[in-house]
Design a protein around this motif. Structure first.
Motif, PDB file in Angstrom:
ATOM      1  N   ILE A   4       0.844  -1.210   0.000  1.00  0.00           N
ATOM      2  CA  ILE A   4       0.000   0.000   0.000  1.00  0.00           C
ATOM      3  C   ILE A   4       0.875   1.255   0.000  1.00  0.00           C
ATOM      4  CG2 ILE A   4      -0.299   0.106   2.521  1.00  0.00           C
ATOM      5  CD1 ILE A   4      -3.300   0.844   1.773  1.00  0.00           C
ATOM      6  N   PHE A   5       2.053   1.182   0.602  1.00  0.00           N
ATOM      7  CA  PHE A   5       2.921   2.361   0.623  1.00  0.00           C
ATOM      8  C   PHE A   5       3.545   2.596  -0.756  1.00  0.00           C
ATOM      9  CE2 PHE A   5       3.709   1.873   5.484  1.00  0.00           C
ATOM     10  CZ  PHE A   5       2.429   2.329   5.725  1.00  0.00           C
ATOM     11  N   ILE A   8       1.018   4.377  -2.606  1.00  0.00           N
ATOM     12  CA  ILE A   8       0.988   5.803  -2.219  1.00  0.00           C
ATOM     13  C   ILE A   8       2.134   6.541  -2.914  1.00  0.00           C
ATOM     14  CG2 ILE A   8       1.431   7.375  -0.285  1.00  0.00           C
ATOM     15  CD1 ILE A   8      -0.242   5.452   1.467  1.00  0.00           C
ATOM     16  N   ILE A  13      -2.717   5.915  -4.609  1.00  0.00           N
ATOM     17  CA  ILE A  13      -3.546   6.105  -3.408  1.00  0.00           C
ATOM     18  C   ILE A  13      -3.150   7.455  -2.809  1.00  0.00           C
ATOM     19  CG2 ILE A  13      -3.984   5.256  -1.068  1.00  0.00           C
ATOM     20  CD1 ILE A  13      -3.524   2.442  -2.107  1.00  0.00           C
ATOM     21  N   PHE A  27       4.349  10.915   5.161  1.00  0.00           N
ATOM     22  CA  PHE A  27       2.945  11.348   5.068  1.00  0.00           C
ATOM     23  C   PHE A  27       2.256  11.051   6.391  1.00  0.00           C
ATOM     24  CE2 PHE A  27       3.616   7.235   2.992  1.00  0.00           C
ATOM     25  CZ  PHE A  27       2.761   6.392   3.700  1.00  0.00           C
ATOM     26  N   LEU A  28       1.099  11.677   6.593  1.00  0.00           N
ATOM     27  CA  LEU A  28       0.356  11.473   7.839  1.00  0.00           C
ATOM     28  C   LEU A  28      -0.260  10.079   7.882  1.00  0.00           C
ATOM     29  CD1 LEU A  28      -1.467  14.915   8.218  1.00  0.00           C
ATOM     30  CD2 LEU A  28       0.591  14.122   9.416  1.00  0.00           C
ATOM     31  N   VAL A  30      -3.040   7.427   8.480  1.00  0.00           N
ATOM     32  CA  VAL A  30      -4.486   7.545   8.255  1.00  0.00           C
ATOM     33  C   VAL A  30      -5.284   7.210   9.529  1.00  0.00           C
ATOM     34  CG1 VAL A  30      -4.996   5.196   7.430  1.00  0.00           C
ATOM     35  CG2 VAL A  30      -6.213   7.154   6.443  1.00  0.00           C
ATOM     36  N   ASN A  31      -4.661   6.518  10.473  1.00  0.00           N
ATOM     37  CA  ASN A  31      -5.310   6.221  11.764  1.00  0.00           C
ATOM     38  C   ASN A  31      -4.383   6.688  12.887  1.00  0.00           C
ATOM     39  OD1 ASN A  31      -6.412   3.293  10.165  1.00  0.00           O
ATOM     40  ND2 ASN A  31      -7.814   4.835  10.948  1.00  0.00           N
ATOM     41  N   HIS A  37       0.737  12.333  13.810  1.00  0.00           N
ATOM     42  CA  HIS A  37       1.315  10.977  13.656  1.00  0.00           C
ATOM     43  C   HIS A  37       1.702  10.789  12.187  1.00  0.00           C
ATOM     44  CE1 HIS A  37       0.669   6.353  14.475  1.00  0.00           C
ATOM     45  NE2 HIS A  37       1.732   6.572  13.706  1.00  0.00           N
ATOM     46  N   LEU A  39       4.276   8.858   9.099  1.00  0.00           N
ATOM     47  CA  LEU A  39       5.048   7.696   8.665  1.00  0.00           C
ATOM     48  C   LEU A  39       6.163   8.164   7.735  1.00  0.00           C
ATOM     49  CD1 LEU A  39       2.108   5.241   7.862  1.00  0.00           C
ATOM     50  CD2 LEU A  39       3.436   5.406   9.979  1.00  0.00           C
ATOM     51  N   ASN A  85       8.298  -1.126  13.619  1.00  0.00           N
ATOM     52  CA  ASN A  85       7.949  -2.525  13.863  1.00  0.00           C
ATOM     53  C   ASN A  85       8.476  -3.410  12.734  1.00  0.00           C
ATOM     54  OD1 ASN A  85       6.414  -1.659  16.108  1.00  0.00           O
ATOM     55  ND2 ASN A  85       4.637  -1.272  14.804  1.00  0.00           N
ATOM     56  N   HIS A  91       3.936  -6.519  15.781  1.00  0.00           N
ATOM     57  CA  HIS A  91       2.844  -5.575  15.481  1.00  0.00           C
ATOM     58  C   HIS A  91       2.980  -4.858  14.148  1.00  0.00           C
ATOM     59  CE1 HIS A  91       1.512  -6.320  19.561  1.00  0.00           C
ATOM     60  NE2 HIS A  91       2.717  -5.999  19.994  1.00  0.00           N
ATOM     61  N   GLN A  92       3.797  -5.403  13.234  1.00  0.00           N
ATOM     62  CA  GLN A  92       3.873  -4.784  11.912  1.00  0.00           C
ATOM     63  C   GLN A  92       2.672  -5.231  11.083  1.00  0.00           C
ATOM     64  OE1 GLN A  92       7.358  -5.784   9.588  1.00  0.00           O
ATOM     65  NE2 GLN A  92       6.956  -4.204   8.058  1.00  0.00           N
ATOM     66  N   GLU A  93       1.944  -4.273  10.552  1.00  0.00           N
ATOM     67  CA  GLU A  93       0.770  -4.595   9.720  1.00  0.00           C
ATOM     68  C   GLU A  93       1.066  -4.385   8.244  1.00  0.00           C
ATOM     69  OE1 GLU A  93      -2.564  -2.365  11.136  1.00  0.00           O
ATOM     70  OE2 GLU A  93      -2.708  -3.537  12.989  1.00  0.00           O
ATOM     71  N   VAL A  94       1.807  -3.337   7.923  1.00  0.00           N
ATOM     72  CA  VAL A  94       2.157  -3.062   6.527  1.00  0.00           C
ATOM     73  C   VAL A  94       3.598  -3.530   6.313  1.00  0.00           C
ATOM     74  CG1 VAL A  94       2.476  -1.288   4.770  1.00  0.00           C
ATOM     75  CG2 VAL A  94       0.572  -1.112   6.388  1.00  0.00           C
ATOM     76  N   HIS A  98       8.711   1.171   7.578  1.00  0.00           N
ATOM     77  CA  HIS A  98       8.272   2.541   7.881  1.00  0.00           C
ATOM     78  C   HIS A  98       8.603   2.857   9.326  1.00  0.00           C
ATOM     79  CE1 HIS A  98       4.976  -0.267   8.630  1.00  0.00           C
ATOM     80  NE2 HIS A  98       4.613   0.515   9.633  1.00  0.00           N
TER      81      HIS A  98
HETATM   82  P1  AMP Z   1       2.564  -0.954  11.461  1.00  0.00           P
HETATM   83  O1  AMP Z   1       1.685  -1.651  12.459  1.00  0.00           O
HETATM   84  O2  AMP Z   1       3.851  -0.474  12.052  1.00  0.00           O
HETATM   85  O3  AMP Z   1       2.769  -1.793  10.216  1.00  0.00           O
HETATM   86  O4  AMP Z   1       1.783   0.355  11.044  1.00  0.00           O
HETATM   87  C1  AMP Z   1       1.151   0.548   9.820  1.00  0.00           C
HETATM   88  C2  AMP Z   1       0.551   1.923   9.854  1.00  0.00           C
HETATM   89  O5  AMP Z   1       0.175   2.272   8.518  1.00  0.00           O
HETATM   90  C3  AMP Z   1      -0.715   2.039  10.718  1.00  0.00           C
HETATM   91  O6  AMP Z   1      -0.503   3.020  11.730  1.00  0.00           O
HETATM   92  C4  AMP Z   1      -1.788   2.457   9.720  1.00  0.00           C
HETATM   93  O7  AMP Z   1      -2.715   3.368  10.264  1.00  0.00           O
HETATM   94  C5  AMP Z   1      -0.970   3.076   8.604  1.00  0.00           C
HETATM   95  N1  AMP Z   1      -1.611   3.070   7.303  1.00  0.00           N
HETATM   96  C6  AMP Z   1      -2.129   2.009   6.654  1.00  0.00           C
HETATM   97  N2  AMP Z   1      -2.625   2.389   5.458  1.00  0.00           N
HETATM   98  C7  AMP Z   1      -2.400   3.719   5.341  1.00  0.00           C
HETATM   99  C8  AMP Z   1      -2.676   4.703   4.341  1.00  0.00           C
HETATM  100  N3  AMP Z   1      -3.300   4.391   3.208  1.00  0.00           N
HETATM  101  N4  AMP Z   1      -2.299   5.984   4.567  1.00  0.00           N
HETATM  102  C9  AMP Z   1      -1.665   6.312   5.720  1.00  0.00           C
HETATM  103  N5  AMP Z   1      -1.365   5.435   6.701  1.00  0.00           N
HETATM  104  C10 AMP Z   1      -1.737   4.159   6.528  1.00  0.00           C
END
Ligand code: AMP
Length: 138
Positions: A4-5, A8, A13, A27-28, A30-31, A37, A39, A85, A91-94, A98
């Motif tokens: 997703i990054f 962007i 996106i 960039f900021l 999104v949550n 906050h 990234l 992360n 706790h890494q989601e993306v 970053h």
């Molecule tokens: P992490 O848990 O370290 O992988 O954090 C991933 C971060 O990416 C989370 O804080 C999400 O809110 C953020 N995020 C995911 N998609 C987007 C997006 N499209 N634009 C900005 N931030 C995003």
């Protein structure tokens, strides 16, 4: 499939872009955990920090203090955390490297941490030091 990054970075996106150069974008989030906050993301798409090229890593290192300083001035936050992360268990989601810049405000908004330190075992620490320094020489 592109992260997703990367989408962007490619403009596919939208984002609230704060900074960009040849190797890095910021960039900021999104949550956000708190206002501002941010990234900071290398354009090189790698899942974890240790996989980055030296050039990407150096560019990230240069961008982080620059962007953090601007976010602090613009938000008036009292302090900030840098969070990075690596791996789902951490706790890494993306899965694209970053760094989070998370402003901390006097009212408590920002990163909440649970930190449970132990006491170092010097024998195992010495053994681990040997193993890590061996890896660093490899
Ligand atoms: P992490 O848990 O370290 O992988 O954090 C991933 C971060 O990416 C989370 O804080 C999400 O809110 C953020 N995020 C995911 N998609 C987007 C997006 N499209 N634009 C900005 N931030 C995003």
């Amino acid at each position: 499939m592109a992260s997703i990054f990367t989408r962007i970075i490619g403009g596919e996106i939208p984002c609230h872009k704060l900074f960009e150069n040849d190797l890095v974008i910021a960039f900021l989030d999104v949550n956000p955990l708190s206002p501002g906050h941010t990234l900071v993301v290398p354009k090189q798409e790698m899942a974890e920090l240790h996989m980055l090229s030296p050039a990407s890593a150096a560019a990230l290192g240069a961008a982080l203090p620059l962007v953090a300083g601007a976010v602090m001035k613009a938000t008036g936050a009292a302090a900030y955390n840098i969070l990075q992360n690596n791996g789902a268990l951490a706790h890494q989601e993306v899965m694209h490297v970053h760094f989070h810049i998370i402003p901390k405000y006097k009212d408590g908004r920002g990163l909440a941490l649970t930190w449970k330190p132990g006491a170092i075992d010097h024998a195992s620490a010495a053994e681990l030091t040997t193993r890590v320094t061996h890896e660093l020489r490899a």
